[in-house]
Scaffold this motif. Structure first.
Motif, PDB file in Angstrom:
ATOM      1  N   VAL A 101       0.842  -1.206   0.000  1.00  0.00           N
ATOM      2  CA  VAL A 101       0.000   0.000   0.000  1.00  0.00           C
ATOM      3  C   VAL A 101       0.875   1.253   0.000  1.00  0.00           C
ATOM      4  CG1 VAL A 101      -1.647   1.355   1.360  1.00  0.00           C
ATOM      5  CG2 VAL A 101      -2.036  -1.091   1.016  1.00  0.00           C
ATOM      6  N   LYS A 102       1.911   1.284   0.834  1.00  0.00           N
ATOM      7  CA  LYS A 102       2.775   2.468   0.899  1.00  0.00           C
ATOM      8  C   LYS A 102       3.580   2.646  -0.388  1.00  0.00           C
ATOM      9  CE  LYS A 102       3.101   5.087   3.777  1.00  0.00           C
ATOM     10  NZ  LYS A 102       2.326   6.336   3.975  1.00  0.00           N
ATOM     11  N   LYS A 103       3.912   1.562  -1.048  1.00  0.00           N
ATOM     12  CA  LYS A 103       4.642   1.651  -2.320  1.00  0.00           C
ATOM     13  C   LYS A 103       3.762   2.270  -3.401  1.00  0.00           C
ATOM     14  CE  LYS A 103       7.104  -1.140  -5.724  1.00  0.00           C
ATOM     15  NZ  LYS A 103       7.510  -2.495  -6.116  1.00  0.00           N
ATOM     16  N   VAL A 104       2.509   1.824  -3.454  1.00  0.00           N
ATOM     17  CA  VAL A 104       1.593   2.295  -4.496  1.00  0.00           C
ATOM     18  C   VAL A 104       0.953   3.634  -4.139  1.00  0.00           C
ATOM     19  CG1 VAL A 104      -0.515   1.723  -5.784  1.00  0.00           C
ATOM     20  CG2 VAL A 104       1.158  -0.064  -5.278  1.00  0.00           C
ATOM     21  N   PHE A 105       0.660   3.837  -2.846  1.00  0.00           N
ATOM     22  CA  PHE A 105      -0.021   5.058  -2.388  1.00  0.00           C
ATOM     23  C   PHE A 105       0.755   5.698  -1.234  1.00  0.00           C
ATOM     24  CE2 PHE A 105      -3.373   2.036  -3.710  1.00  0.00           C
ATOM     25  CZ  PHE A 105      -3.921   2.746  -4.773  1.00  0.00           C
ATOM     26  N   PRO A 106       1.928   6.268  -1.487  1.00  0.00           N
ATOM     27  CA  PRO A 106       2.727   6.822  -0.387  1.00  0.00           C
ATOM     28  C   PRO A 106       2.039   7.979   0.348  1.00  0.00           C
ATOM     29  CG  PRO A 106       3.675   7.414  -2.514  1.00  0.00           C
ATOM     30  CD  PRO A 106       2.571   6.441  -2.781  1.00  0.00           C
ATOM     31  N   GLU A 107       1.071   8.603  -0.287  1.00  0.00           N
ATOM     32  CA  GLU A 107       0.394   9.746   0.323  1.00  0.00           C
ATOM     33  C   GLU A 107      -0.668   9.358   1.348  1.00  0.00           C
ATOM     34  OE1 GLU A 107      -2.245   8.486  -3.071  1.00  0.00           O
ATOM     35  OE2 GLU A 107      -0.094   8.550  -2.711  1.00  0.00           O
ATOM     36  N   LEU A 108      -1.080   8.090   1.356  1.00  0.00           N
ATOM     37  CA  LEU A 108      -2.113   7.662   2.290  1.00  0.00           C
ATOM     38  C   LEU A 108      -1.553   7.505   3.699  1.00  0.00           C
ATOM     39  CD1 LEU A 108      -4.024   4.946   0.222  1.00  0.00           C
ATOM     40  CD2 LEU A 108      -4.604   7.355   0.519  1.00  0.00           C
ATOM     41  N   ASN A 109      -2.370   7.791   4.683  1.00  0.00           N
ATOM     42  CA  ASN A 109      -2.002   7.582   6.084  1.00  0.00           C
ATOM     43  C   ASN A 109      -2.388   6.155   6.457  1.00  0.00           C
ATOM     44  OD1 ASN A 109      -1.064   8.513   8.685  1.00  0.00           O
ATOM     45  ND2 ASN A 109      -3.203   8.400   9.333  1.00  0.00           N
ATOM     46  N   VAL A 110      -1.380   5.321   6.662  1.00  0.00           N
ATOM     47  CA  VAL A 110      -1.622   3.919   6.979  1.00  0.00           C
ATOM     48  C   VAL A 110      -1.442   3.709   8.477  1.00  0.00           C
ATOM     49  CG1 VAL A 110      -0.886   1.533   6.607  1.00  0.00           C
ATOM     50  CG2 VAL A 110      -0.933   3.138   4.690  1.00  0.00           C
ATOM     51  N   ILE A 111      -2.478   3.167   9.107  1.00  0.00           N
ATOM     52  CA  ILE A 111      -2.471   2.901  10.540  1.00  0.00           C
ATOM     53  C   ILE A 111      -2.388   1.395  10.755  1.00  0.00           C
ATOM     54  CG2 ILE A 111      -3.732   3.172  12.707  1.00  0.00           C
ATOM     55  CD1 ILE A 111      -5.225   5.545  11.278  1.00  0.00           C
ATOM     56  N   ALA A 112      -1.351   0.963  11.451  1.00  0.00           N
ATOM     57  CA  ALA A 112      -1.169  -0.455  11.778  1.00  0.00           C
ATOM     58  C   ALA A 112      -1.943  -0.750  13.055  1.00  0.00           C
ATOM     59  CB  ALA A 112       0.312  -0.749  11.992  1.00  0.00           C
ATOM     60  N   LEU A 113      -2.898  -1.652  12.981  1.00  0.00           N
ATOM     61  CA  LEU A 113      -3.669  -2.058  14.154  1.00  0.00           C
ATOM     62  C   LEU A 113      -3.410  -3.539  14.401  1.00  0.00           C
ATOM     63  CD1 LEU A 113      -7.049  -0.234  13.434  1.00  0.00           C
ATOM     64  CD2 LEU A 113      -5.199   0.489  14.963  1.00  0.00           C
ATOM     65  N   GLY A 114      -2.619  -3.813  15.403  1.00  0.00           N
ATOM     66  CA  GLY A 114      -2.263  -5.183  15.710  1.00  0.00           C
ATOM     67  C   GLY A 114      -3.019  -5.722  16.899  1.00  0.00           C
TER      68      GLY A 114
END
Length: 138
Positions: free
Chosen positions: A22-35
């Motif tokens: 996701v970060k490779k394709v959409f670096p502008e998105l805010n990705v939240i890791a929920l473990g």
């Protein structure tokens, strides 16, 4: 800002792979890791997630604040991931109005019929393509 949550548990390997793609394709998105545990959250943060949180309350709380959730289909099932995903977590994810993109991984006593058995990487590529299609509607 569009917020994408990636939910994973156990060793966090699938979540890590999703975050990387996701970060490779959409670096502008805010990705939240929920473990469901700290190891899974840590793996997703190492993969490039912008933020991370761990545990039941973090997952429940964030379902109200994200635009898209990515994970395996088991995140909708209480007690999946060998019991790490609690009934409250599954209810919060499933009951959320958040758009869900789920990988059809046949684990957690779930078998999805009429789905091709493909390598995990292909499922992740398909999930990212589905995310791209959804983002175009926003």
């Amino acid at each position: 800002m569009i917020n994408i949550a990636v939910v994973d548990g156990q060793g966090g390997g699938i979540g890590r792979a999703i975050v990387e793609k996701v970060k490779k394709v959409f670096p502008e998105l805010n990705v939240i890791a929920l473990g469901t545990n700290a190891v899974a959250t840590g793996q997703m943060l190492k993969a490039g997630a912008d933020e991370g949180a761990t545990g039941e309350n973090a997952i429940i709380h964030n379902m109200q604040h994200v635009d898209v959730v990515l994970g395996v289909i088991g995140i909708l099932t209480a007690n999946s991931m060998m019991g790490e995903l609690s009934p409250a977590m599954a209810s919060a994810i499933g009951g959320s109005h958040t758009y869900k993109i789920l990988l059809p991984i046949n684990r957690c006593h779930i078998y999805v019929v009429s789905v091709e058995d493909m390598p995990l990487g292909v499922h992740i590529d398909n999930a990212v393509a589905a995310l791209d299609e959804y983002l175009k509607t926003l």
